[in-house]
Design a protein around this motif. Structure first.
Motif, short mmCIF file in Angstrom:
data_model
loop_
_atom_site.label_atom_id
_atom_site.label_comp_id
_atom_site.label_asym_id
_atom_site.label_seq_id
_atom_site.Cartn_x
_atom_site.Cartn_y
_atom_site.Cartn_z
N VAL A 1 0.82 -1.14 0.09
CA VAL A 1 0.01 0.13 0.02
C VAL A 1 0.95 1.30 0.06
N ASN A 2 0.57 2.11 -0.80
CA ASN A 2 1.23 3.51 -0.99
C ASN A 2 0.08 4.38 -0.50
N ILE A 3 0.32 5.03 0.81
CA ILE A 3 -0.54 6.03 1.02
C ILE A 3 0.03 7.43 0.63
N ILE A 4 -0.95 8.22 0.04
CA ILE A 4 -0.33 9.34 -0.84
C ILE A 4 -1.28 10.58 -0.22
N GLU A 5 -0.43 11.55 -0.14
CA GLU A 5 -0.83 12.87 0.43
C GLU A 5 -1.66 13.39 -0.63
N TYR A 6 -2.83 14.00 -0.37
CA TYR A 6 -3.78 14.64 -1.17
C TYR A 6 -3.31 16.05 -1.36
N ASN A 7 -3.56 16.20 -2.80
CA ASN A 7 -3.06 17.61 -3.25
C ASN A 7 -4.45 18.44 -3.73
N PRO A 8 -4.74 19.32 -3.38
CA PRO A 8 -5.91 20.09 -3.38
C PRO A 8 -5.92 20.82 -4.69
N ILE A 9 -7.05 20.89 -5.40
CA ILE A 9 -7.56 21.35 -6.55
C ILE A 9 -8.55 22.42 -6.73
N ALA A 10 -8.52 23.22 -7.50
CA ALA A 10 -9.64 24.16 -7.45
C ALA A 10 -11.14 23.75 -7.59
N GLU A 11 -11.07 22.73 -8.27
CA GLU A 11 -12.46 22.16 -8.69
C GLU A 11 -13.23 21.17 -7.67
N ALA A 12 -12.37 20.87 -6.39
CA ALA A 12 -12.99 20.08 -5.23
C ALA A 12 -12.62 20.69 -4.02
N SER A 13 -13.41 20.02 -3.14
CA SER A 13 -13.24 20.59 -1.72
C SER A 13 -12.68 19.69 -0.82
N PHE A 14 -11.94 18.49 -1.26
CA PHE A 14 -11.54 17.46 -0.39
C PHE A 14 -10.18 18.17 0.45
N LYS A 15 -9.88 17.72 1.59
CA LYS A 15 -8.68 18.04 2.27
C LYS A 15 -8.00 16.71 2.86
N ASN A 16 -6.50 17.25 2.74
CA ASN A 16 -5.75 16.02 3.34
C ASN A 16 -6.13 15.58 4.72
N THR A 17 -6.06 14.50 5.28
CA THR A 17 -6.03 14.25 6.70
C THR A 17 -4.81 14.77 7.49
N ASP A 18 -5.30 14.68 8.69
CA ASP A 18 -4.27 15.49 9.78
C ASP A 18 -3.15 14.11 9.98
N PRO A 19 -1.89 14.63 10.30
CA PRO A 19 -0.90 13.81 10.58
C PRO A 19 -1.12 12.77 11.39
N GLN A 20 -1.67 13.05 12.79
CA GLN A 20 -1.99 12.16 13.68
C GLN A 20 -3.18 10.78 13.24
N THR A 21 -4.12 11.46 12.59
CA THR A 21 -4.92 10.48 11.88
C THR A 21 -4.14 9.33 10.82
N LEU A 22 -3.30 10.48 10.01
CA LEU A 22 -2.75 9.30 8.97
C LEU A 22 -1.73 8.55 9.64
N ASP A 23 -1.01 8.69 10.87
CA ASP A 23 -0.43 7.72 11.23
C ASP A 23 -0.94 6.39 11.95
N LYS A 24 -2.00 6.68 12.77
CA LYS A 24 -2.85 5.78 13.04
C LYS A 24 -3.54 4.74 11.98
N PHE A 25 -4.01 5.42 10.62
CA PHE A 25 -4.43 4.43 9.72
C PHE A 25 -3.16 3.73 9.27
N ALA A 26 -2.07 4.39 9.01
CA ALA A 26 -1.05 3.43 8.47
C ALA A 26 -0.38 2.54 9.44
N GLY A 27 -0.55 2.84 10.97
CA GLY A 27 -0.23 1.98 11.98
C GLY A 27 -1.00 0.87 12.06
N TYR A 28 -2.33 0.88 12.01
CA TYR A 28 -3.15 -0.16 11.63
C TYR A 28 -2.94 -1.31 10.82
#
Length: 352
Positions: free
Chosen positions: A292-319
């Protein structure tokens, strides 16, 4: 219009030389100039007579691309806007190793289509119309130009190629595989297929075809959710290529090739970043040998998605890691010049 000489088969080219009173071995010489030496004009073919070069130029064209603009990121990434012979634009990216790395990795990210038809909600290319497929030579030319940039800027050749730019490679199947052949052939650029990764949003039928054709490249699936309801929301292709169908196709590909698959997963804030999402991803990784490659989200003008916070990312990867999954966290490169994953849009920009 002149015929594109790089679309001629060896037999067709040999016949042309015979019809013009030239020995058959001239076809091999021209083939070498086109694919091994990456000639962009017949004038460069110095072991042919001037008269023969003029005759080739009368009957044929070399529809090579040109660099319209180059943008350079603070992290060393270089994004190029390539102008095709018909005026269309595509983008490609050179991603050098970080200065803190001990490697000499130089990666080219290349496009396979002008635009895209898949409308993934988080990707800038997905908001464009698909205008046409690139032919094999146009994909090859991107690699040649990005290799030139690597050698000129970093004094190092390309080491890796990823088909992760604009477009869906498996919807341009024939040309993508032909470009891989040109890039890996001893009569071409001579790169190892194990240094090449084809990335797909998930076309089950064509993943199976990759297995039947015994491709030797790596395969990556842009997954981003291991739950059909969520994946439908961000990747409409999932409605006709469900996770169950993709799992079956990937298993077939693995049995045919023995190549482990990579799952690419962008962790979006408050969408697919919970431990339940991580559990669903873990369950999906058990269906086929994968990393699995976990990829940082890169914002674009057309969408409102946001990158998750570092703590949540670490828990996700750790799981995932606690359950034996091989996980890499990929940090964005070239975000300041819109060169990062999901930001390519094929728009010509004025570069200061």
């Amino acid at each position: 219009m002149k015929q594109d000489i790089r679309k001629q088969t060896p037999a067709q080219l040999t016949d042309w030389f015979k019809q013009n009173g030239e020995p058959a071995f001239r076809a091999k010489q021209v083939h070498e100039w086109l694919w091994k030496k990456s000639a962009r004009s017949f004038e460069q073919m110095s072991n042919l007579s001037v008269a023969l070069r003029d005759k080739l130029d009368t009957d044929f064209a070399i529809n090579s691309l040109t660099v319209a603009t180059e943008q350079r990121s603070n992290d060393g990434t270089i994004k190029s806007s390539f102008r095709l012979f018909d005026g269309n634009l595509v983008e490609g990216v050179l991603i050098p190793a970080l200065r803190t790395d001990d490697t000499d990795r130089m990666t080219a990210c290349v496009s396979s289509q002008v635009g895209c038809s898949l409308t993934c909600k988080f990707c800038a290319t997905g908001y464009m119309d698909r205008k046409r497929n690139l032919d094999a030579a146009e994909i090859y030319d991107q690699v040649v130009e990005i290799d030139r940039q690597a050698k000129t800027t970093f004094n190092a050749p390309l080491t890796n190629i990823v088909y992760m730019g604009m477009g869906e490679p498996l919807l341009n199947y024939k040309n993508v595989l032909e470009s891989v052949d040109r890039i890996t052939s001893p009569d071409g650029l001579g790169m190892s297929p194990k240094r090449i990764t084809i990335s797909t949003a998930g076309i089950a039928k064509m993943i199976r075809q990759l297995g039947d054709d015994g491709v030797k490249t790596n395969l990556a699936l842009s997954l981003h959710a291991a739950n059909d309801l969520k994946r439908d929301q961000i990747m409409p292709i999932n409605e006709s290529n469900s996770l169950a169908n993709l799992a079956d196709a990937l298993g077939y590909f693995y049995r045919k090739t023995g190549t482990r698959v990579t799952f690419e997963y962008i962790v979006f804030y408050n969408f697919n970043d919970t431990l339940q999402d991580a559990k669903e991803l873990w369950e999906f990784t058990k269906k086929v040998p994968a990393k699995v490659n976990i990829i940082e989200y890169n914002p674009i003008a057309e969408a409102s998605f946001k990158n998750t916070d570092p703590q949540t990312l670490d828990k996700f990867a750790g799981y995932l890691e606690d359950r034996g999954v091989i996980v890499s966290i990929r940090r964005s490169r070239g975000k300041d010049i819109d060169a990062a994953c999901g930001q390519l849009a094929g728009k010509e920009k004025t570069v200061q």
